[in-house]
Design a protein around this motif. Structure first.
Motif, PDB file in Angstrom:
ATOM      1  N   ASN A  27     -41.842  17.259  17.059  1.00  0.00           N
ATOM      2  CA  ASN A  27     -42.366  18.136  16.014  1.00  0.00           C
ATOM      3  C   ASN A  27     -42.079  19.565  16.465  1.00  0.00           C
ATOM      4  O   ASN A  27     -42.455  19.952  17.566  1.00  0.00           O
ATOM      5  CB  ASN A  27     -43.867  17.894  15.865  1.00  0.00           C
ATOM      6  CG  ASN A  27     -44.483  18.654  14.712  1.00  0.00           C
ATOM      7  OD1 ASN A  27     -43.795  19.026  13.765  1.00  0.00           O
ATOM      8  ND2 ASN A  27     -45.769  18.871  14.781  1.00  0.00           N
ATOM      9  N   GLU A  79     -38.359  16.645   3.048  1.00  0.00           N
ATOM     10  CA  GLU A  79     -39.297  16.558   1.929  1.00  0.00           C
ATOM     11  C   GLU A  79     -39.753  17.952   1.515  1.00  0.00           C
ATOM     12  O   GLU A  79     -39.921  18.825   2.354  1.00  0.00           O
ATOM     13  CB  GLU A  79     -40.515  15.724   2.351  1.00  0.00           C
ATOM     14  CG  GLU A  79     -41.455  15.464   1.208  1.00  0.00           C
ATOM     15  CD  GLU A  79     -42.459  14.353   1.482  1.00  0.00           C
ATOM     16  OE1 GLU A  79     -42.362  13.667   2.506  1.00  0.00           O
ATOM     17  OE2 GLU A  79     -43.354  14.198   0.634  1.00  0.00           O
ATOM     18  N   LEU A  81     -42.765  20.217  -0.407  1.00  0.00           N
ATOM     19  CA  LEU A  81     -44.207  20.137  -0.674  1.00  0.00           C
ATOM     20  C   LEU A  81     -44.599  21.242  -1.646  1.00  0.00           C
ATOM     21  O   LEU A  81     -44.063  22.349  -1.585  1.00  0.00           O
ATOM     22  CB  LEU A  81     -45.002  20.336   0.624  1.00  0.00           C
ATOM     23  CG  LEU A  81     -44.715  19.380   1.775  1.00  0.00           C
ATOM     24  CD1 LEU A  81     -45.494  19.802   3.021  1.00  0.00           C
ATOM     25  CD2 LEU A  81     -45.082  17.953   1.398  1.00  0.00           C
ATOM     26  N   PHE A 118     -52.987   7.527   3.089  1.00  0.00           N
ATOM     27  CA  PHE A 118     -51.663   8.151   3.167  1.00  0.00           C
ATOM     28  C   PHE A 118     -50.592   7.133   3.529  1.00  0.00           C
ATOM     29  O   PHE A 118     -50.853   6.186   4.267  1.00  0.00           O
ATOM     30  CB  PHE A 118     -51.651   9.253   4.243  1.00  0.00           C
ATOM     31  CG  PHE A 118     -52.357  10.507   3.822  1.00  0.00           C
ATOM     32  CD1 PHE A 118     -51.691  11.488   3.103  1.00  0.00           C
ATOM     33  CD2 PHE A 118     -53.694  10.701   4.135  1.00  0.00           C
ATOM     34  CE1 PHE A 118     -52.351  12.654   2.709  1.00  0.00           C
ATOM     35  CE2 PHE A 118     -54.358  11.864   3.749  1.00  0.00           C
ATOM     36  CZ  PHE A 118     -53.680  12.841   3.030  1.00  0.00           C
ATOM     37  N   TRP A 122     -47.163  10.406   6.740  1.00  0.00           N
ATOM     38  CA  TRP A 122     -48.159  11.469   6.739  1.00  0.00           C
ATOM     39  C   TRP A 122     -49.466  11.079   7.417  1.00  0.00           C
ATOM     40  O   TRP A 122     -50.388  11.886   7.499  1.00  0.00           O
ATOM     41  CB  TRP A 122     -48.442  11.926   5.295  1.00  0.00           C
ATOM     42  CG  TRP A 122     -47.280  12.651   4.713  1.00  0.00           C
ATOM     43  CD1 TRP A 122     -46.446  12.202   3.723  1.00  0.00           C
ATOM     44  CD2 TRP A 122     -46.783  13.951   5.089  1.00  0.00           C
ATOM     45  NE1 TRP A 122     -45.468  13.134   3.468  1.00  0.00           N
ATOM     46  CE2 TRP A 122     -45.656  14.218   4.280  1.00  0.00           C
ATOM     47  CE3 TRP A 122     -47.184  14.907   6.022  1.00  0.00           C
ATOM     48  CZ2 TRP A 122     -44.927  15.400   4.380  1.00  0.00           C
ATOM     49  CZ3 TRP A 122     -46.456  16.083   6.116  1.00  0.00           C
ATOM     50  CH2 TRP A 122     -45.348  16.324   5.308  1.00  0.00           C
ATOM     51  N   GLN A 123     -49.569   9.812   7.873  1.00  0.00           N
ATOM     52  CA  GLN A 123     -50.840   9.382   8.483  1.00  0.00           C
ATOM     53  C   GLN A 123     -51.149  10.149   9.759  1.00  0.00           C
ATOM     54  O   GLN A 123     -50.262  10.425  10.549  1.00  0.00           O
ATOM     55  CB  GLN A 123     -50.782   7.887   8.825  1.00  0.00           C
ATOM     56  CG  GLN A 123     -50.988   7.004   7.632  1.00  0.00           C
ATOM     57  CD  GLN A 123     -50.631   5.552   7.916  1.00  0.00           C
ATOM     58  OE1 GLN A 123     -50.555   5.134   9.073  1.00  0.00           O
ATOM     59  NE2 GLN A 123     -50.411   4.799   6.866  1.00  0.00           N
ATOM     60  N   ARG A 166     -56.717  18.968   5.322  1.00  0.00           N
ATOM     61  CA  ARG A 166     -56.714  17.545   4.991  1.00  0.00           C
ATOM     62  C   ARG A 166     -57.853  17.229   4.038  1.00  0.00           C
ATOM     63  O   ARG A 166     -58.990  17.697   4.239  1.00  0.00           O
ATOM     64  CB  ARG A 166     -56.948  16.753   6.289  1.00  0.00           C
ATOM     65  CG  ARG A 166     -56.514  15.317   6.237  1.00  0.00           C
ATOM     66  CD  ARG A 166     -55.038  15.196   6.264  1.00  0.00           C
ATOM     67  NE  ARG A 166     -54.603  13.864   6.623  1.00  0.00           N
ATOM     68  CZ  ARG A 166     -53.311  13.532   6.693  1.00  0.00           C
ATOM     69  NH1 ARG A 166     -52.372  14.396   6.422  1.00  0.00           N
ATOM     70  NH2 ARG A 166     -52.972  12.304   7.011  1.00  0.00           N
ATOM     71  N   THR A 202     -49.266  19.881  -0.637  1.00  0.00           N
ATOM     72  CA  THR A 202     -49.287  18.446  -0.902  1.00  0.00           C
ATOM     73  C   THR A 202     -47.910  18.002  -1.363  1.00  0.00           C
ATOM     74  O   THR A 202     -47.097  18.812  -1.813  1.00  0.00           O
ATOM     75  CB  THR A 202     -50.372  18.081  -1.936  1.00  0.00           C
ATOM     76  OG1 THR A 202     -50.526  16.671  -1.978  1.00  0.00           O
ATOM     77  CG2 THR A 202     -50.037  18.582  -3.335  1.00  0.00           C
ATOM     78  N   GLN A 203     -47.644  16.713  -1.257  1.00  0.00           N
ATOM     79  CA  GLN A 203     -46.337  16.176  -1.637  1.00  0.00           C
ATOM     80  C   GLN A 203     -46.098  16.408  -3.131  1.00  0.00           C
ATOM     81  O   GLN A 203     -47.043  16.309  -3.926  1.00  0.00           O
ATOM     82  CB  GLN A 203     -46.295  14.678  -1.355  1.00  0.00           C
ATOM     83  CG  GLN A 203     -46.357  14.353   0.110  1.00  0.00           C
ATOM     84  CD  GLN A 203     -46.615  12.871   0.282  1.00  0.00           C
ATOM     85  OE1 GLN A 203     -47.735  12.422   0.308  1.00  0.00           O
ATOM     86  NE2 GLN A 203     -45.527  12.117   0.372  1.00  0.00           N
ATOM     87  N   ASN A 206     -47.418  13.825  -5.440  1.00  0.00           N
ATOM     88  CA  ASN A 206     -48.840  13.479  -5.356  1.00  0.00           C
ATOM     89  C   ASN A 206     -49.625  14.072  -6.541  1.00  0.00           C
ATOM     90  O   ASN A 206     -50.368  15.038  -6.412  1.00  0.00           O
ATOM     91  CB  ASN A 206     -49.420  13.970  -4.019  1.00  0.00           C
ATOM     92  CG  ASN A 206     -50.738  13.296  -3.679  1.00  0.00           C
ATOM     93  OD1 ASN A 206     -51.393  12.728  -4.562  1.00  0.00           O
ATOM     94  ND2 ASN A 206     -51.124  13.361  -2.421  1.00  0.00           N
TER      95      ASN A 206
END
Ligand SMILES: CC(C)(COP(=O)(O)OP(=O)(O)OC[C@H]1O[C@@H](n2cnc3c(N)ncnc32)[C@H](O)[C@@H]1OP(=O)(O)O)[C@@H](O)C(=O)NCCC(=O)NCCS
Length: 247
Positions: A27, A79, A81, A118, A122-123, A166, A202-203, A206
């Motif tokens: 990361n 991705e 967001l 999730f 993303w978990q 979160r 957020t995605q 979503n």
């Protein structure tokens, strides 16, 4: 490989650490968050990751300008967001008694419901949960007052800016108003503690989360955030990828 290191080039810094507690995925988090890094700093971070045995890496969620040097260093879009914002003018009404402070003993249930809420990527694992709590100088970590725990939020505060890190509700307890109770608790805490703006991402797929945030007064920021990926083994370092175009 489990620890993090900070890579420095001039004033630029990139934190290199594991994406999840185990595994060979890194990361990469650039600092300072508001500036554009040099491409050299990104290359040095990749070298550090490879030296530490990582085979690939994801960035944190980046603004389009933050993403530019990563694209130049060979990262590709993983991705996009949505970024949503809400100004905090007046106190927000909350459902009294709906939430309570999270305790250490709640962490297992929080992680269980997070895994159900999730998709894999993303978990949160225990390290990611601890990171979310520590990400800002101040935070609020609340759970729904229920047994087992039906939902939680973590909200951070840095200066005048609050960040919903979160929000998750157990799939069996969704559409009962718990999500709104959590977001409203977050907003009220942020307002009471002097924040003027709250942000959340957020995605883009979503719709549930976007609907919840819109009902709670959030609107879309002018740009999206980008999570980028680099397969270090592919050796495409230096071949600039074409970034998406934002209008
Ligand atoms: C997004 C999320 C937190 C929403 O939680 P929730 O508890 O379902 O939220 P709410 O119940 O407050 O609102 C959800 C819906 O239920 C409806 N609702 C709320 N109370 C209701 C009730 N008593 N009866 C019927 N419907 C109700 C709301 O109008 C809303 O409708 P919509 O689905 O058309 O938008 C939840 O879906 C979740 O955990 N998702 C996975 C994790 C995630 O995406 N988190 C956010 C990432 S940033």
């Amino acid at each position: 490989m489990a620890t993090r290191t900070m890579v420095y080039v001039g004033r630029d810094r990139v934190q290199v650490g594991p994406w999840k507690a185990a595994g060979t995925t890194a990361n990469l988090i650039p600092y300072p968050e508001r500036d554009r890094l040099s491409v050299d700093a990104v290359h040095k971070a990749i070298d550090e990751a490879v030296d530490r045995g990582f085979t690939n890496g994801y960035t944190a969620a980046l603004s389009p300008s933050q993403a530019e040097p990563f694209f130049e260093a060979g990262f590709v879009l993983h991705e996009e967001l949505h970024l949503l914002r809400r100004e905090l003018g007046d106190e927000v009404n909350v459902t009294r008694g709906a939430t309570r402070r999270a305790r250490r003993i709640d962490w297992d249930e929080v992680l269980e419901l997070d895994a159900l809420a999730f998709q894999d990527f993303w978990q949160f694992d225990r390290v990611a949960l601890a990171d979310a709590v520590r990400a800002t100088p101040r935070h609020r970590f609340q759970v729904i007052k229920s047994a087992p725990v039906f939902g939680y939020h973590i909200t951070g505060l840095a200066g005048l800016d609050a960040y919903i890190q979160r929000v998750a509700v157990h799939p069996d307890a969704q559409r009962l108003g718990y999500g709104a109770a959590l977001v409203n608790d977050s907003l009220r805490w942020a307002w009471r503690n002097g924040a003027t703006t709250v942000q959340v991402n957020t995605q883009i797929t979503n719709d549930r989360a976007v609907g919840l945030y819109e009902r709670c007064g959030f609107t879309f920021a002018p740009h999206r955030l980008l999570v980028l990926h680099h397969d270090f083994a592919r050796g495409d370092r230096g071949e600039a990828a074409t970034p998406p175009i934002y209008t």
